[in-house]
Scaffold this active site. Sequence first.
Site, PDB file in Angstrom:
ATOM      1  N   CYS A  77       2.047  13.719 -11.293  1.00 53.61           N
ATOM      2  CA  CYS A  77       1.086  12.774 -10.707  1.00 53.61           C
ATOM      3  C   CYS A  77       1.776  11.675  -9.898  1.00 53.61           C
ATOM      4  O   CYS A  77       1.135  10.737  -9.453  1.00 53.61           O
ATOM      5  CB  CYS A  77       0.182  12.178 -11.774  1.00 53.61           C
ATOM      6  SG  CYS A  77       1.053  11.186 -12.979  1.00 53.61           S
TER       7      CYS A  77
ATOM      8  N   HIS B 114       1.904  -2.344  -6.150  1.00 56.50           N
ATOM      9  CA  HIS B 114       0.448  -2.399  -6.312  1.00 56.50           C
ATOM     10  C   HIS B 114      -0.245  -2.947  -5.075  1.00 56.50           C
ATOM     11  O   HIS B 114      -1.367  -2.572  -4.787  1.00 56.50           O
ATOM     12  CB  HIS B 114       0.003  -3.105  -7.591  1.00 56.50           C
ATOM     13  CG  HIS B 114       0.545  -4.455  -7.803  1.00 56.50           C
ATOM     14  ND1 HIS B 114       1.708  -4.706  -8.472  1.00 56.50           N
ATOM     15  CD2 HIS B 114       0.069  -5.648  -7.432  1.00 56.50           C
ATOM     16  CE1 HIS B 114       1.920  -5.989  -8.512  1.00 56.50           C
ATOM     17  NE2 HIS B 114       0.948  -6.595  -7.889  1.00 56.50           N
TER      18      HIS B 114
END
Length: 750
Positions: free
Chosen positions: A684, A373
């Site tokens: 994705c 992240h």
Amino acid sequence: MTGKRKDLLNMLCDLSDLSALVTGSENIENFLQRTAVLVSGHLGTPVCSIYLYDETTDELVLKATVGLNPEAVDRVRMGSGQGLVGTVMATRRSVCEGRVSKNPRFRYFPETDELPYESFLAVPIQKGAVKIGVLVVQHTESDYFDTTDITALKATGAQLASVLENARLLMDLQRLCSIPQRAVCNLGFIKGQRTVGGFAHGRATVWRKSHVRLVSDSPDAEGGGMVDFRRAIGKTAEQLDTLQRRCAERLPESASLIFAAHFMMLKDPKFIDRMASKIEAGVPAIRAVRDVAAKYIDLFADSPHPYIREKVSDIEDLAGRLISNLAPSSPDGDGDSSGRVIIARALYPSELLKLAADSVAGIVLVNGGVTSHVAIIARSLKIPVVVAPCTELLHLPADTPVLVDGEVGNVYVDPAPDIVARFDRARQQVITRQTPVPVGVARTADGTSIDLLANINLLGELPLAREMGAAGIGLYRTEFPFLIRPSFPSETEQYLVYRRVVAAMDDKPVVFRTLDIGGEKALAYSDTAREANPELGLRAIRFTLAYRDIFEQQVRAILRAAAGSPSPGIMFPLISSVDDFLRARQVVRDCLDQLAAEGMDHHAHPAIGMMVELPAVVETMVEFTAVADFFAIGTNDFVQYMLGVDRSNKQVADYYRPEHPSVLRALQRVVRIADEHEKPISVCGEMGHDAAMIPFLLGIGIRRLSIDPQFMPAVHRRIAGLAIDRCRDHVRKLVASGSIDGVRKILAGS
Ligand code: PEP
Ligand code: MG
């Protein structure tokens, strides 16, 4: 007993005597040198060299030698995997060559003054999985070494392992202690790991947590009176105000929350008045700030609640800013990181956001793993990041010019003008390459249209998605507003963020993925227990099913934000069973009932889909097609779980192989089943923009890719050069291969 065997025994005995010395007063360099002499004497070789592995740079360094130029010691360095010696370390296998000059991997280092030694024998020195070094012997005669020599050298390497491991640690310690502050400028070039692309050229700031400033004993630490203190408070408030405004521009979803705690404390009479009364009592201002902050930090750090412990970093940050403003001569100046290259061991997302608000130019993470992240946020914010295996960078004097080439992972310290000029040209090319060109619908050479949708993490990426002509948003990662805030956002706060996503995309579809936290995306403020195996733990849908109130608030916010949108989707991450999917879907249905009963505006018929991220889905895909409205393959996690490889663990990066035959065959099967049941399926994960993998994806039937908007032009071009029939042929060849190597060869030839 043969002569050679007897000598082997003698050598091991001598070595054992010698090893005993190293724990005593023997200097380590001497020990290594004496070992080299001993081995070369016993094996009758003119050359014996010992290389030690330097973890920080991932290099082997020549530490002792008999037969090569002694001045080459410490100067000959080679990457693990480079040359024959590097290969021995990388593969952990010995190499015995009778005519080494014929081996293309052999590398000659001029500084060693090496003669043509034809026979070459090298063994790895390792302790368990720990790489320690390589022991090499060489001889001018060809085919000199036999199996007894190999056994002897292996036994020597094994005996040396423990003692050398300690020696290497001691040497590291000596090296670190002896680094002069400015000498590190000679670092020059560091080969790092590309993490987020882009270029940065700026002055260095070594990122130390503010508490380092709090405990440091600089001469300024004594300074400052009440007037300085009041001035510093005013200056700090101004800086925070500017940061907050910048933050709101770049990260609207963070609103003012990132600095909210700072402002509160700056206005908190207890906090500030305590400092003021100390100053009135004659304590110098810097010390007063430091003492009061330290008390609060102790108090908060001991709290059982993570969200209170999290406040420690806010106090450190605020007190650090106050101190910087009281001591204007400090190298960190007013704490403004604008245009700077930040060098840090590791960063939290919240720290990254503060730096982004400060408009940093680039980031070098020293030796630290980078969680996905942090990488994703940096990429979203277009901050180049390189992970550099070189702790010396942490000693770099403030303001040293540093150039970061995030495109290839290079770091240049105090770069020469020609390097800067080369970098400027490269940067210009990248800017030209990245100039947004609306791509519209992608079409293969034979006319098949492929939808290109955008993956969005932060609201700031929406304009690029629009400019690129994204056909919609195929993945909105809703966890980012959660990650960058200091506490769980409320339903209304979430609604406001999601509403902006829907509004930005006009009538185009938007797929909201429900919260994917847990695992490495842990929330600092969440009270959930630490897990031994977070990636296998209470992650994603498992987390939201366990905390139903959080789940419901989010689903309600999505449904409300989607009101008026023609085709919104909600998708669940990390689904492992039909049962989980049904439970999650029931939560959506319950929320729909609640909103209808409350008369709240919302979308009543969202598509409800799921991510394919776990191998468990493959075997039950038929059943899933009966319940899910659509599928999105999250290849990042699918590869991680299919191959049992932590996707952010550098140590096993070589095992993370999207081209693994099992991954390819499983993907083919999943897509075929979705097609047979007429259920939309997209990709994705990162595989969707991988030029090498796009022909495979089209060949197995994928007609919708959701990718980072910055990759759209390149993916568009790649698709335009492909014909579906040829992609299908390509797939047939790929799935027929049962080894990674086999697949790679086919990919390389395509
Ligand atoms: C994936 O796993 O491929 C994916 C898109 O999800 P994330 O990268 O957010 O885990
Ligand atoms: Mg995932």
